[in-house]
Design a protein around this motif. Sequence first.
Motif, PDB file in Angstrom:
ATOM      1  N   ASN A  55     -18.961 -20.455 -88.173  1.00  0.00           N
ATOM      2  CA  ASN A  55     -20.026 -19.436 -88.145  1.00  0.00           C
ATOM      3  C   ASN A  55     -19.506 -18.013 -88.352  1.00  0.00           C
ATOM      4  O   ASN A  55     -19.920 -17.079 -87.668  1.00  0.00           O
ATOM      5  CB  ASN A  55     -20.782 -19.505 -86.811  1.00  0.00           C
ATOM      6  N   VAL A  56     -18.591 -17.864 -89.296  1.00  0.00           N
ATOM      7  CA  VAL A  56     -18.013 -16.539 -89.525  1.00  0.00           C
ATOM      8  C   VAL A  56     -18.956 -15.711 -90.392  1.00  0.00           C
ATOM      9  O   VAL A  56     -19.307 -16.105 -91.500  1.00  0.00           O
ATOM     10  CB  VAL A  56     -16.633 -16.645 -90.208  1.00  0.00           C
ATOM     11  N   LEU A 113      -8.381 -11.932 -82.593  1.00  0.00           N
ATOM     12  CA  LEU A 113      -8.731 -12.572 -81.332  1.00  0.00           C
ATOM     13  C   LEU A 113     -10.016 -13.387 -81.450  1.00  0.00           C
ATOM     14  O   LEU A 113     -10.190 -14.379 -80.737  1.00  0.00           O
ATOM     15  CB  LEU A 113      -8.892 -11.519 -80.231  1.00  0.00           C
ATOM     16  N   ARG A 114     -10.907 -12.972 -82.347  1.00  0.00           N
ATOM     17  CA  ARG A 114     -12.119 -13.759 -82.556  1.00  0.00           C
ATOM     18  C   ARG A 114     -11.777 -15.120 -83.160  1.00  0.00           C
ATOM     19  O   ARG A 114     -12.275 -16.158 -82.712  1.00  0.00           O
ATOM     20  CB  ARG A 114     -13.090 -13.018 -83.484  1.00  0.00           C
ATOM     21  N   TYR A 115     -10.915 -15.105 -84.190  1.00  0.00           N
ATOM     22  CA  TYR A 115     -10.512 -16.374 -84.791  1.00  0.00           C
ATOM     23  C   TYR A 115      -9.727 -17.220 -83.797  1.00  0.00           C
ATOM     24  O   TYR A 115      -9.847 -18.455 -83.777  1.00  0.00           O
ATOM     25  CB  TYR A 115      -9.681 -16.116 -86.047  1.00  0.00           C
ATOM     26  N   ASN A 165       2.468 -19.902 -84.290  1.00  0.00           N
ATOM     27  CA  ASN A 165       3.129 -18.853 -83.509  1.00  0.00           C
ATOM     28  C   ASN A 165       2.195 -17.673 -83.263  1.00  0.00           C
ATOM     29  O   ASN A 165       2.198 -17.073 -82.185  1.00  0.00           O
ATOM     30  CB  ASN A 165       4.392 -18.382 -84.228  1.00  0.00           C
ATOM     31  N   ILE A 166       1.403 -17.326 -84.281  1.00  0.00           N
ATOM     32  CA  ILE A 166       0.431 -16.247 -84.117  1.00  0.00           C
ATOM     33  C   ILE A 166      -0.588 -16.626 -83.052  1.00  0.00           C
ATOM     34  O   ILE A 166      -0.944 -15.821 -82.181  1.00  0.00           O
ATOM     35  CB  ILE A 166      -0.265 -15.932 -85.459  1.00  0.00           C
ATOM     36  N   VAL A 184      -7.422  -9.677 -91.022  1.00  0.00           N
ATOM     37  CA  VAL A 184      -8.476 -10.059 -90.084  1.00  0.00           C
ATOM     38  C   VAL A 184      -8.200 -11.424 -89.452  1.00  0.00           C
ATOM     39  O   VAL A 184      -8.540 -11.656 -88.284  1.00  0.00           O
ATOM     40  CB  VAL A 184      -9.868 -10.054 -90.759  1.00  0.00           C
ATOM     41  N   TYR A 185      -7.569 -12.319 -90.200  1.00  0.00           N
ATOM     42  CA  TYR A 185      -7.371 -13.684 -89.699  1.00  0.00           C
ATOM     43  C   TYR A 185      -6.152 -13.783 -88.783  1.00  0.00           C
ATOM     44  O   TYR A 185      -6.193 -14.418 -87.729  1.00  0.00           O
ATOM     45  CB  TYR A 185      -7.219 -14.640 -90.888  1.00  0.00           C
TER      46      TYR A 185
END
Length: 399
Positions: free
Chosen positions: A297-298, A288-290, A183-184, A167-168
């Motif tokens: 606020n996760v 993409l959210r991270y 890089n990610i 997820v991260y």
Amino acid sequence: MNIKRPEYLKFLLDWQDKQIIKVVSGIRRCGKSTLFDLFQEQLLAQNIQQEQIININFEDAEYENLCEYHALYKYVKDRMLPDKMNYIFLDEIQHVADYQKAVDSLFIKKNADVYITGSNAYFMSGELATLLSGRYIELKMLPLSFKEYTSAFPSIISKEELYRNYVYNSSFPYTVNLTDRRNIHAYLDGIYNTVVLNDIVTRKNIQDPSMLKSVLKYMFDNIGNLCTAKKIADTMTSAGRKISPRTVENYLDGILDSLLMYKVSRYDIKGKEYLKLQDKYYLADIGLRYYLLGTRNVDQGHILENIVYLELLRRGYQVYIGKAGNTEVDFVAQDYDGNTEYYQVSWSVHDESTLQRELKPLASINDHNLKVLLTMDNDPPISYNGIRQKYVLDWLLDK
């Protein structure tokens, strides 16, 4: 590293040599081109000759002169073998003006087996859908499932650690080759900006890209929450960014067309009807959210919900939010035969009040369809009056 995508590959093999156009759609970089590579390897293993395979990727500048349908048709036709089946792969075909005319002309040839891909929803809308109605079958592709992702790593890494990385760091296939977070981040930055600029801003002729980015941040931060265009517009306006609900609707159309997010409508389980108000939205890739919002606020529960939603899509279900009286079921999943399953998703139900809250919507449904509570609690499977509680990582791995 080429990760095997067995379910998608099986789809292409099942439809091989059948007189129908095979369309693979999906967000940019989800693995469509690699899927074509894997399938072509299978063709060669069947003793099909390399000369029978015509492969064009329209994101390669080498084929820029073919981005007009007459030129494309002539190029392919000149290379087709007259006495054998020809396997024609047209990758990212939305770059070709009026491409549907070339595709249709190739399709009607008896010795042409045609496969095309595109990176947005609208490339299969409008004129193409009308021209090719009944002549194509569509495979909707997503980034890596958790099961596919884990196959790229040694078995000594725990499922829990793999899930955190999944997820991260992102589920886009290429990210499994990247170990450095910088890089990610750079890779996701490229995907995000390409999707936003090419597939949303340009397509929808958006004059204020910064406002679009604000709306995207809001949407990414509210996955799994009920949303309306008016609610989003009111939130933006109260923050000093005035925008009309109509403009928000235009942005949402662009976001959905880009396959960056998916809209899930509500279904009244008892009334057996679809509800038009208040939808939920889920991301094609949580990484993409991270990337956009960082770790602030996760809500891990909503992120897990997002992962389960995408997995249900992969398994071929039509998915809805369930309304059960005054309560809500996270997902109503219906297969092509009309069979229905109900899913509730919670990070943990070790707290008794949380357990009862999550069970209540499922318990209120009187039919005998499968009812499942998925959690991150690594407990043995248990049943509550027919409601099955499962460890979600085992469920994602299909155990």
